[in-house]
Design a protein around this motif. Structure first.
Motif, mmCIF file in Angstrom:
data_model
loop_
_atom_site.group_PDB
_atom_site.id
_atom_site.type_symbol
_atom_site.label_atom_id
_atom_site.label_comp_id
_atom_site.label_asym_id
_atom_site.label_seq_id
_atom_site.Cartn_x
_atom_site.Cartn_y
_atom_site.Cartn_z
ATOM 1 N N LYS A 139 11.971 -36.266 72.866
ATOM 2 C CA LYS A 139 12.392 -37.529 72.263
ATOM 3 C C LYS A 139 11.693 -37.731 70.931
ATOM 4 O O LYS A 139 10.853 -36.932 70.519
ATOM 5 C CB LYS A 139 12.071 -38.706 73.205
ATOM 6 N N TYR A 140 12.055 -38.834 70.255
ATOM 7 C CA TYR A 140 11.387 -39.257 69.026
ATOM 8 C C TYR A 140 11.197 -40.759 69.135
ATOM 9 O O TYR A 140 12.170 -41.516 69.168
ATOM 10 C CB TYR A 140 12.238 -38.897 67.805
ATOM 11 N N GLU A 141 9.933 -41.171 69.249
ATOM 12 C CA GLU A 141 9.640 -42.593 69.417
ATOM 13 C C GLU A 141 10.149 -43.394 68.203
ATOM 14 O O GLU A 141 10.275 -42.856 67.103
ATOM 15 C CB GLU A 141 8.134 -42.798 69.566
ATOM 16 N N PRO A 142 10.462 -44.678 68.397
ATOM 17 C CA PRO A 142 10.962 -45.506 67.285
ATOM 18 C C PRO A 142 10.041 -45.468 66.070
ATOM 19 O O PRO A 142 8.811 -45.551 66.187
ATOM 20 C CB PRO A 142 11.039 -46.901 67.904
ATOM 21 N N HIS A 143 10.643 -45.361 64.892
ATOM 22 C CA HIS A 143 9.913 -45.204 63.635
ATOM 23 C C HIS A 143 10.803 -45.669 62.486
ATOM 24 O O HIS A 143 11.986 -45.944 62.668
ATOM 25 C CB HIS A 143 9.536 -43.732 63.428
ATOM 26 N N PHE A 144 10.230 -45.743 61.306
ATOM 27 C CA PHE A 144 10.982 -46.087 60.098
ATOM 28 C C PHE A 144 11.175 -44.845 59.242
ATOM 29 O O PHE A 144 10.334 -43.932 59.259
ATOM 30 C CB PHE A 144 10.238 -47.155 59.280
ATOM 31 N N ASP A 145 12.238 -44.819 58.472
ATOM 32 C CA ASP A 145 12.464 -43.704 57.554
ATOM 33 C C ASP A 145 11.949 -43.992 56.153
ATOM 34 O O ASP A 145 11.902 -43.093 55.318
ATOM 35 C CB ASP A 145 13.961 -43.349 57.495
ATOM 36 N N TYR A 146 11.584 -45.242 55.863
ATOM 37 C CA TYR A 146 10.998 -45.514 54.552
ATOM 38 C C TYR A 146 9.494 -45.269 54.604
ATOM 39 O O TYR A 146 8.902 -45.146 55.680
ATOM 40 C CB TYR A 146 11.301 -46.941 54.074
ATOM 41 N N PHE A 147 8.876 -45.177 53.425
ATOM 42 C CA PHE A 147 7.476 -44.792 53.319
ATOM 43 C C PHE A 147 6.621 -45.910 52.738
ATOM 44 O O PHE A 147 7.110 -46.782 52.027
ATOM 45 C CB PHE A 147 7.321 -43.566 52.408
ATOM 46 N N HIS A 148 5.308 -45.833 53.010
ATOM 47 C CA HIS A 148 4.354 -46.717 52.360
ATOM 48 C C HIS A 148 3.307 -45.920 51.574
ATOM 49 O O HIS A 148 2.565 -46.496 50.786
ATOM 50 C CB HIS A 148 3.653 -47.610 53.383
#
Length: 304
Positions: A139-148
């Motif tokens: 699986k791939y746990e929930p995350h964002f595709d934008y960066f900081h």
């Protein structure tokens, strides 16, 4: 043509400096036949986050071709470290994958052009296509595709959009899930959905379908509702192909900018500054000691 035109109109405020390139894409691809881009196959799934599903975006032959190219080259998937921007291993993501080269062959080149026609985002703003393979329990746990982090922001800026193409059917599990979606409570689910999928708005992987979602709002601010993940595979296996698309060219390195120059890098900087983005999104707008921001003039931080 309703979905195609409306999507373009709504995207206009977030199209950044590549608007001229976007027009070139539209003019060169606008002559495409219906089998190249068919807007009747596109359905809006959500507006918060903005997400759209294109049925049969890829042919079965195209799906099989991508899987064949990847099968003997798969490696453990990595994630981007929030601080350094470097790729590191993590139990958050347990799949395996590999990157194809841009325009590696005629099939990939055709798919990349189709993505540009659908999204109205230039090919040069996209990363190389990544092929992913999920086996039982992966699986791939929930995350964002934008960066900081500044390292990744300098490589084309934020990821504004993601196109996720499903290369195989999955007997059970493997759904793409948006835990923060406003539509998660209204989506009806029966026993064919995994327990993971019931924790948000979910999309079942079906061979040939493609999911497009945006990580930025129309005003170019990051969208926390774009949080997404891949549920564990319960039966079978899952193959997918991902195309991440940035706000600027990913092919051309960012030009060198002088710290003495007092200028904005985007015509929308005054509008964003007036909306409070200098404080809300300081890394992009103002910058840091390691990297200049893109709206320094509008944020009144230039050296005098």
């Amino acid at each position: 043509m309703g979905i195609y035109c409306c999507s373009y109109d709504l995207l206009r405020p977030v199209l950044f400096p590549f608007f001229a390139a976007l027009l070139l894409v539209g003019s060169s691809l606008g002559r495409a036949d219906s089998d190249f881009f068919d807007p009747t196959r596109v359905t809006q799934l959500s507006w918060r986050p903005r997400a759209f599903l294109y049925k049969r975006f890829l042919s079965y032959d195209e799906c099989d071709h991508l899987m064949t190219l990847a099968k003997d080259k798969l490696e453990k998937s990595m994630v981007a470290d929030n601080e350094s921007g470097k790729s590191v291993m993590s139990e958050v993501r347990t799949s395996s994958g590999m990157f194809l080269e841009k325009r590696q062959d005629e099939v990939i080149a055709r798919i990349e052009k189709r993505i540009a026609a659908w999204t109205f985002l230039p090919e040069e703003n996209g990363e190389s296509m990544q092929i992913l393979h999920y086996e039982l329990g992966e699986k791939y746990e929930p995350h964002f595709d934008y960066f900081h982090d500044q390292t990744n922001q300098q490589l084309g800026g934020h990821r504004v959009a993601t196109v996720l193409m499903y290369l195989s059917n999955v007997q059970k599990g493997g759904e793409t899930i948006f835990p923060n979606s406003e539509g998660k409570l209204s989506q009806l689910k029966n026993d064919t959905w995994s327990d993971c999928a019931k924790n948000g708005y979910a999309v079942k992987p079906e061979k040939g379908d493609a999911l497009l979602f945006f990580s930025l709002h129309l005003d170019a601010t990051t969208d926390p509702k774009s949080l997404h993940g891949s549920c564990p595979v319960i039966e079978g296996e899952k193959w997918s192909a991902t195309k991440w698309i940035h706000v600027r060219s990913f092919d051309k390195p960012e030009k060198n900018r002088s710290s003495d120059a007092c200028e904005d890098e985007n015509v929308l900087c005054p509008q964003w500054a007036a909306a409070g983005e200098c404080a809300k999104n300081p890394l992009y707008m103002v910058g840091s000691k390691d990297s200049l921001g893109f709206c320094r003039k509008s944020c009144n931080v230039c050296s005098l």
